[in-house]
Scaffold this active site. Structure first.
Site, short mmCIF file in Angstrom:
data_model
loop_
_atom_site.label_atom_id
_atom_site.label_comp_id
_atom_site.label_asym_id
_atom_site.label_seq_id
_atom_site.Cartn_x
_atom_site.Cartn_y
_atom_site.Cartn_z
N TYR A 32 0.83 -1.20 0.00
CA TYR A 32 0.00 0.00 0.00
C TYR A 32 0.86 1.26 0.00
CZ TYR A 32 0.85 1.12 4.93
OH TYR A 32 1.45 1.48 6.12
N LYS A 145 6.45 -1.82 1.74
CA LYS A 145 5.30 -1.22 2.44
C LYS A 145 4.14 -2.21 2.34
CE LYS A 145 3.22 3.33 3.24
NZ LYS A 145 3.46 3.46 4.67
N GLU A 177 13.33 2.48 13.32
CA GLU A 177 12.40 3.55 12.95
C GLU A 177 11.24 3.52 13.93
OE1 GLU A 177 10.73 2.79 9.04
OE2 GLU A 177 10.63 0.65 9.42
N LEU A 201 11.62 1.29 6.36
CA LEU A 201 10.91 1.79 5.17
C LEU A 201 11.65 3.02 4.65
CD1 LEU A 201 8.18 1.21 3.61
CD2 LEU A 201 7.39 3.29 4.71
C1 LIG Z 1 7.14 1.78 9.25
C2 LIG Z 1 7.13 3.13 8.64
N1 LIG Z 1 8.28 3.81 8.54
C3 LIG Z 1 8.32 5.05 8.02
C4 LIG Z 1 7.17 5.69 7.55
C5 LIG Z 1 7.25 7.07 6.96
O1 LIG Z 1 7.15 7.01 5.56
P1 LIG Z 1 6.59 8.23 4.72
O2 LIG Z 1 7.40 9.42 5.06
O3 LIG Z 1 6.79 7.79 3.31
O4 LIG Z 1 5.15 8.39 5.08
C6 LIG Z 1 5.95 5.00 7.61
C7 LIG Z 1 4.74 5.65 7.11
O5 LIG Z 1 3.66 5.17 7.19
C8 LIG Z 1 5.92 3.70 8.15
O6 LIG Z 1 4.78 3.01 8.24
#
Ligand SMILES: Cc1ncc(COP(=O)(O)O)c(C=O)c1O
Length: 279
Positions: A32, A145, A177, A201
């Site tokens: 997603y 993701k 993270e 991610l």
């Molecule tokens: C596990 C994880 N890490 C980092 C992020 C941040 O990613 P982004 O800046 O692309 O929203 C998300 C966002 O949903 C996430 O689920």
């Protein structure tokens, strides 16, 4: 009006449209994205869609749509919703087939929701939020993701029950993270964030912050840091599409720095807002 979309049809959000044998529902077998629309304009949509396509490839989910196809689908949904500030969630699953683990020979399912964005309160932004640390119990491929968010959900719930906003995940003593965010610390005025690997991610807001740091003359390092380094940081902040750049002022009930949002975090957030304003 908030709306949904599934396999070619726009639907109302409370319509019951997921068949019992949908693999996203039964296995979490899908990927997603979430894309923020500011004043009718998408923020870093290409980067989000490239990551979506990479995630699909990584789970061997064949899709025929290109970045441009997804772009027009998303913008059509946004127009239809008539919402100007919204979040678009887009899911792709391995389709609908009688339950068994092996890949079925059926088309992928694409679904979307377009909902009003609920920006965080000024108070949360001005005073910062709190977090806990939590063992990173996720699998080895967190760069995908994936719809499988169970360890993230469980850790976030533990944080919530401790009165905190986020859980900062720690694997082998090192911060990876947040449950739904990337994590940053400030040391001697420089920003440090976990380097990209299969364990995190590759956040899109993380890319934006890296770009913003340079003109502000803030040094930006992609280096691992331990839980101890986290706790002794001058500042901590998290980034995500929905939280943007958000200061974390207490972790495990201990103040970080002076226990208030730090100057580096504030500067990066101000610059982030400027980037959004010039979309
Ligand atoms: C596990 C994880 N890490 C980092 C992020 C941040 O990613 P982004 O800046 O692309 O929203 C998300 C966002 O949903 C996430 O689920």
């Amino acid at each position: 009006m908030e709306i949904g979309y599934i396999n070619g049809e726009f639907v109302s959000l409370n319509e019951k449209v997921i068949p019992i044998d949908e693999r996203g529902h039964q296995f979490g077998d899908g990927v997603y994205e979430v894309i923020r629309i500011y004043d009718g304009k998408p923020f870093m949509m290409e980067e989000h869609l490239e990551r979506l396509i990479n995630s699909a490839k990584a789970i061997r989910l064949p899709i025929t749509e290109s970045v441009d196809d997804f772009k027009s689908l998303i913008m059509k949904a946004v127009e239809k919703s008539e919402l100007h500030n919204c979040n678009v969630y887009l899911q792709i699953t391995r389709g609908i087939a009688t339950r068994q683990h092996l890949f079925p020979n059926v088309p992928a399912s694409i679904s979307m929701t377009v909902r009003e964005a609920n920006p965080l309160s000024d108070e949360m932004r001005n005073t910062g939020v709190t977090a806990i640390t939590h063992e990173d119990e996720r699998w080895a491929n967190c760069y995908i993701k994936s719809l499988n968010l169970l360890p993230n959900i469980l850790a976030k719930q533990v944080a919530h029950e401790a009165g905190c906003f986020e859980a900062i995940l720690v694997r082998d003593g090192y911060v990876t993270e947040g449950t739904s965010s990337n994590m940053f610390i400030v040391k001697n005025g420089a920003v440090y964030t976990t380097p990209l690997s299969k364990h995190i991610l590759p956040g899109i807001t993380r890319i934006a912050v890296k770009e913003i740091a340079n003109p502000l003359q803030i040094n930006f390092y992609e280096e691992h840091f331990t839980e101890d380094q986290l706790m002794s940081a001058e500042e901590i902040f998290m980034t995500s599409t929905t939280a943007e750049v958000l200061p974390i002022v207490r972790v495990n009930d201990k103040p970080i720095g002076h226990g208030v949002p730090g100057e580096v975090t504030k500067k990066l957030y101000e610059q982030f807002k400027r980037k959004v304003e010039t979309l």
